[in-house]
Design a protein around this motif. Structure first.
Motif, PDB file in Angstrom:
ATOM      1  N   TRP A 130       0.843  -1.199   0.000  1.00 19.32           N
ATOM      2  CA  TRP A 130       0.000   0.000   0.000  1.00 19.32           C
ATOM      3  C   TRP A 130       0.875   1.245   0.000  1.00 19.32           C
ATOM      4  CZ3 TRP A 130      -1.569   3.068   4.699  1.00 19.32           C
ATOM      5  CH2 TRP A 130      -2.437   4.121   4.345  1.00 19.32           C
ATOM      6  N   ILE A 131       0.613   2.146  -0.915  1.00 19.20           N
ATOM      7  CA  ILE A 131       1.320   3.428  -0.969  1.00 19.20           C
ATOM      8  C   ILE A 131       0.494   4.451  -0.184  1.00 19.20           C
ATOM      9  CG2 ILE A 131       2.297   5.215  -2.436  1.00 19.20           C
ATOM     10  CD1 ILE A 131       3.621   2.439  -2.708  1.00 19.20           C
ATOM     11  N   GLU A 132       1.033   4.914   0.922  1.00 24.55           N
ATOM     12  CA  GLU A 132       0.312   5.864   1.779  1.00 24.55           C
ATOM     13  C   GLU A 132       0.629   7.302   1.364  1.00 24.55           C
ATOM     14  OE1 GLU A 132       0.011   7.351   6.446  1.00 24.55           O
ATOM     15  OE2 GLU A 132       1.520   5.877   5.855  1.00 24.55           O
ATOM     16  N   PRO A 133      -0.390   8.098   1.061  1.00 23.50           N
ATOM     17  CA  PRO A 133      -0.135   9.525   0.819  1.00 23.50           C
ATOM     18  C   PRO A 133       0.272  10.203   2.125  1.00 23.50           C
ATOM     19  CG  PRO A 133      -2.289   8.837  -0.032  1.00 23.50           C
ATOM     20  CD  PRO A 133      -1.800   7.747   0.864  1.00 23.50           C
ATOM     21  N   LYS A 134       1.357  10.940   2.096  1.00 20.82           N
ATOM     22  CA  LYS A 134       1.787  11.715   3.255  1.00 20.82           C
ATOM     23  C   LYS A 134       1.894  13.185   2.854  1.00 20.82           C
ATOM     24  CE  LYS A 134       4.103   8.223   6.073  1.00 20.82           C
ATOM     25  NZ  LYS A 134       3.551   8.626   7.368  1.00 20.82           N
ATOM     26  N   THR A 135       1.802  14.054   3.843  1.00 26.82           N
ATOM     27  CA  THR A 135       1.779  15.485   3.548  1.00 26.82           C
ATOM     28  C   THR A 135       2.987  15.903   2.729  1.00 26.82           C
ATOM     29  OG1 THR A 135       0.625  15.838   5.642  1.00 26.82           O
ATOM     30  CG2 THR A 135       1.583  17.783   4.573  1.00 26.82           C
ATOM     31  N   PHE A 136       4.144  15.348   3.043  1.00 22.05           N
ATOM     32  CA  PHE A 136       5.376  15.784   2.392  1.00 22.05           C
ATOM     33  C   PHE A 136       6.031  14.681   1.567  1.00 22.05           C
ATOM     34  CE2 PHE A 136       4.839  18.095   6.432  1.00 22.05           C
ATOM     35  CZ  PHE A 136       4.571  19.349   5.901  1.00 22.05           C
ATOM     36  N   GLY A 137       5.274  13.635   1.239  1.00 23.47           N
ATOM     37  CA  GLY A 137       5.851  12.564   0.443  1.00 23.47           C
ATOM     38  C   GLY A 137       4.946  11.360   0.374  1.00 23.47           C
ATOM     39  N   LEU A 138       5.494  10.197   0.656  1.00 23.83           N
ATOM     40  CA  LEU A 138       4.729   8.953   0.575  1.00 23.83           C
ATOM     41  C   LEU A 138       5.388   7.896   1.449  1.00 23.83           C
ATOM     42  CD1 LEU A 138       6.331   6.718  -1.513  1.00 23.83           C
ATOM     43  CD2 LEU A 138       5.875   8.619  -3.055  1.00 23.83           C
ATOM     44  N   GLY A 139       4.593   6.893   1.775  1.00 23.45           N
ATOM     45  CA  GLY A 139       5.107   5.750   2.520  1.00 23.45           C
ATOM     46  C   GLY A 139       4.762   4.469   1.799  1.00 23.45           C
ATOM     47  N   VAL A 140       5.671   3.495   1.831  1.00 25.02           N
ATOM     48  CA  VAL A 140       5.438   2.180   1.223  1.00 25.02           C
ATOM     49  C   VAL A 140       5.207   1.183   2.354  1.00 25.02           C
ATOM     50  CG1 VAL A 140       6.324   0.406  -0.332  1.00 25.02           C
ATOM     51  CG2 VAL A 140       6.977   2.803  -0.672  1.00 25.02           C
ATOM     52  N   HIS A 141       3.946   0.773   2.538  1.00 22.38           N
ATOM     53  CA  HIS A 141       3.582  -0.172   3.588  1.00 22.38           C
ATOM     54  C   HIS A 141       3.609  -1.595   3.038  1.00 22.38           C
ATOM     55  CE1 HIS A 141       2.037   2.495   6.836  1.00 22.38           C
ATOM     56  NE2 HIS A 141       1.856   3.329   5.828  1.00 22.38           N
ATOM     57  N   THR A 142       4.276  -2.489   3.768  1.00 22.21           N
ATOM     58  CA  THR A 142       4.391  -3.871   3.309  1.00 22.21           C
ATOM     59  C   THR A 142       4.037  -4.883   4.394  1.00 22.21           C
ATOM     60  OG1 THR A 142       6.761  -3.781   3.844  1.00 22.21           O
ATOM     61  CG2 THR A 142       6.134  -3.328   1.555  1.00 22.21           C
ATOM     62  N   ARG A 143       3.340  -4.460   5.444  1.00 19.19           N
ATOM     63  CA  ARG A 143       3.011  -5.357   6.558  1.00 19.19           C
ATOM     64  C   ARG A 143       2.188  -6.560   6.090  1.00 19.19           C
ATOM     65  NH1 ARG A 143       3.278  -4.699  11.788  1.00 19.19           N
ATOM     66  NH2 ARG A 143       3.741  -2.485  11.526  1.00 19.19           N
ATOM     67  N   ARG A 144       1.302  -6.345   5.088  1.00 21.57           N
ATOM     68  CA  ARG A 144       0.392  -7.408   4.649  1.00 21.57           C
ATOM     69  C   ARG A 144       0.915  -8.166   3.424  1.00 21.57           C
ATOM     70  NH1 ARG A 144      -5.108  -3.929   4.563  1.00 21.57           N
ATOM     71  NH2 ARG A 144      -3.622  -2.360   3.866  1.00 21.57           N
ATOM     72  N   SER A 145       2.134  -7.893   2.991  1.00 23.68           N
ATOM     73  CA  SER A 145       2.672  -8.556   1.795  1.00 23.68           C
ATOM     74  C   SER A 145       3.676  -9.640   2.189  1.00 23.68           C
ATOM     75  CB  SER A 145       3.358  -7.530   0.892  1.00 23.68           C
ATOM     76  OG  SER A 145       4.516  -7.006   1.511  1.00 23.68           O
ATOM     77  N   THR A 146       4.047 -10.476   1.218  1.00 22.98           N
ATOM     78  CA  THR A 146       5.101 -11.458   1.451  1.00 22.98           C
ATOM     79  C   THR A 146       6.453 -10.749   1.498  1.00 22.98           C
ATOM     80  OG1 THR A 146       5.495 -11.843  -0.898  1.00 22.98           O
ATOM     81  CG2 THR A 146       3.777 -13.184   0.170  1.00 22.98           C
ATOM     82  N   ALA A 147       7.450 -11.431   2.036  1.00 16.13           N
ATOM     83  CA  ALA A 147       8.790 -10.847   2.102  1.00 16.13           C
ATOM     84  C   ALA A 147       9.319 -10.527   0.707  1.00 16.13           C
ATOM     85  CB  ALA A 147       9.744 -11.797   2.835  1.00 16.13           C
ATOM     86  N   ALA A 148       9.047 -11.409  -0.236  1.00 18.24           N
ATOM     87  CA  ALA A 148       9.525 -11.184  -1.603  1.00 18.24           C
ATOM     88  C   ALA A 148       8.850  -9.971  -2.229  1.00 18.24           C
ATOM     89  CB  ALA A 148       9.271 -12.425  -2.450  1.00 18.24           C
ATOM     90  N   ASP A 149       7.538  -9.847  -2.053  1.00 17.42           N
ATOM     91  CA  ASP A 149       6.833  -8.708  -2.620  1.00 17.42           C
ATOM     92  C   ASP A 149       7.237  -7.406  -1.923  1.00 17.42           C
ATOM     93  OD1 ASP A 149       5.559 -10.226  -4.481  1.00 17.42           O
ATOM     94  OD2 ASP A 149       3.615 -10.259  -3.476  1.00 17.42           O
ATOM     95  N   ALA A 150       7.499  -7.466  -0.619  1.00 14.38           N
ATOM     96  CA  ALA A 150       7.960  -6.277   0.102  1.00 14.38           C
ATOM     97  C   ALA A 150       9.299  -5.799  -0.443  1.00 14.38           C
ATOM     98  CB  ALA A 150       8.077  -6.590   1.594  1.00 14.38           C
ATOM     99  N   ALA A 151      10.215  -6.729  -0.637  1.00 11.91           N
ATOM    100  CA  ALA A 151      11.526  -6.371  -1.172  1.00 11.91           C
ATOM    101  C   ALA A 151      11.392  -5.773  -2.574  1.00 11.91           C
ATOM    102  CB  ALA A 151      12.436  -7.594  -1.191  1.00 11.91           C
ATOM    103  N   GLU A 152      10.508  -6.361  -3.394  1.00 11.32           N
ATOM    104  CA  GLU A 152      10.316  -5.854  -4.753  1.00 11.32           C
ATOM    105  C   GLU A 152       9.702  -4.458  -4.738  1.00 11.32           C
ATOM    106  OE1 GLU A 152      10.186  -5.996  -9.059  1.00 11.32           O
ATOM    107  OE2 GLU A 152      11.459  -6.713  -7.426  1.00 11.32           O
ATOM    108  N   ALA A 153       8.703  -4.245  -3.880  1.00 14.23           N
ATOM    109  CA  ALA A 153       8.077  -2.917  -3.787  1.00 14.23           C
ATOM    110  C   ALA A 153       9.090  -1.865  -3.363  1.00 14.23           C
ATOM    111  CB  ALA A 153       6.921  -2.961  -2.793  1.00 14.23           C
ATOM    112  N   ASN A 154       9.892  -2.187  -2.367  1.00 13.15           N
ATOM    113  CA  ASN A 154      10.880  -1.220  -1.897  1.00 13.15           C
ATOM    114  C   ASN A 154      11.942  -0.935  -2.950  1.00 13.15           C
ATOM    115  OD1 ASN A 154       9.625  -0.914   0.610  1.00 13.15           O
ATOM    116  ND2 ASN A 154      10.771  -2.603   1.515  1.00 13.15           N
ATOM    117  N   ARG A 155      12.334  -1.967  -3.719  1.00 17.34           N
ATOM    118  CA  ARG A 155      13.303  -1.750  -4.799  1.00 17.34           C
ATOM    119  C   ARG A 155      12.718  -0.836  -5.870  1.00 17.34           C
ATOM    120  NH1 ARG A 155      14.051  -2.847  -9.677  1.00 17.34           N
ATOM    121  NH2 ARG A 155      12.158  -4.138  -9.821  1.00 17.34           N
TER     122      ARG A 155
END
Length: 260
Positions: A130-155
């Motif tokens: 989940w990409i969280e809208p933040k006032t000054f940017g964004l956050g990449v949330h990966t709590r509900r994803s697999t480790a592989a998908d989290a690593a891919e999203a962050n990359r």
């Protein structure tokens, strides 16, 4: 409450004007898969309210959340005595005055919105990201994803930000990576709150990597508390939110005794 911990709390109980600055997620509230469902545990709220009701005692919530979201999860209304520092110290809410938010360059806002859209599109195929809208940017949330998908999203998002906004600040937390065009940290928030409240001592508590900026900034006469595991610069470690609430409650009792 051990004798050693009681001795560390005693100077805070006696200081002329105390600032208690506390992270929210993981420190007062359990971590949630849906971040906007976070709420203080009842024992934590009771302790916070007991401290905030005392003379010459300021309680502030210091969070990476945007100010608007922090007010929602803290159930914070305009009559609240709690100070707020949102977005790692880029936004503030002060009792009696309300919100203090910076005026941002339109170019920064345009880039923020463009990067959010790019990040959402580029990670849409990754379940639980989940990409969280933040006032000054964004956050990449990966709590509900697999480790592989989290690593891919962050990359993917790392590459996007590096290509389009290499000057942005990057922060890591538990199952989240945050990017922002403002560079304030929680150390900034504590310094600003100390100055604005005239505090003679500060207690700061947190549970995550981003809280270490503030913990490292504390000086003689202050007290840093780490909630849970992990490397820390804190003076004191407690096991969990309930244990931290007990610490705050004891501090409230000691400080109330000072005014009797």
């Amino acid at each position: 409450m051990t004798d050693a911990l009681a001795q560390k709390l005693a100077p805070l109980a006696q200081t002329p004007r105390l600032l208690v600055a506390v992270d929210f997620d993981g420190t007062l509230s359990p971590l949630e898969d849906d971040p906007l469902r976070s709420r203080m545990l009842p024992v934590a709220r009771e302790a916070v309210e007991a401290l905030a009701a005392l003379p010459d005692t300021v309680v502030a919530l210091v969070s990476g959340r945007s100010l608007v979201d922090l007010r929602v999860i803290a159930e914070h209304d305009d009559a609240s005595p709690l100070w707020l520092a949102g977005s790692h110290g880029a936004e503030y809410w002060e009792p009696g005055s309300g919100a203090r938010e910076p005026q941002d360059d339109p170019g920064d806002v345009e880039l923020r919105d463009r990067l959010r859209n790019h990040a959402e599109q580029a990670t849409a195929h990754l379940a639980g990201v989940w990409i969280e809208p933040k006032t000054f940017g964004l956050g990449v949330h990966t709590r509900r994803s697999t480790a592989a998908d989290a690593a891919e999203a962050n990359r993917i998002v790392d590459d996007l930000v590096h290509a389009e906004a290499a000057h942005w600040r990057r922060r890591t937390g538990r199952d989240i990576v945050e990017y922002a065009f403002r560079h304030e940290g929680k150390d900034t928030a504590v310094a600003a709150l100390r100055e604005r409240t005239g505090a003679t001592a500060v207690l700061f508590a947190g549970d995550d990597v981003t809280d270490e900026d503030a913990l490292k900034s504390l000086g003689p006469g202050d007290l840093g508390v780490r909630v849970g595991e992990g490397e820390t610069a804190a003076d004191v470690r407690v096991a969990d939110i309930a244990a931290f609430a007990a610490l705050l409650s004891r501090l409230a009792e000691l400080r109330a005794d000072r005014h009797r």
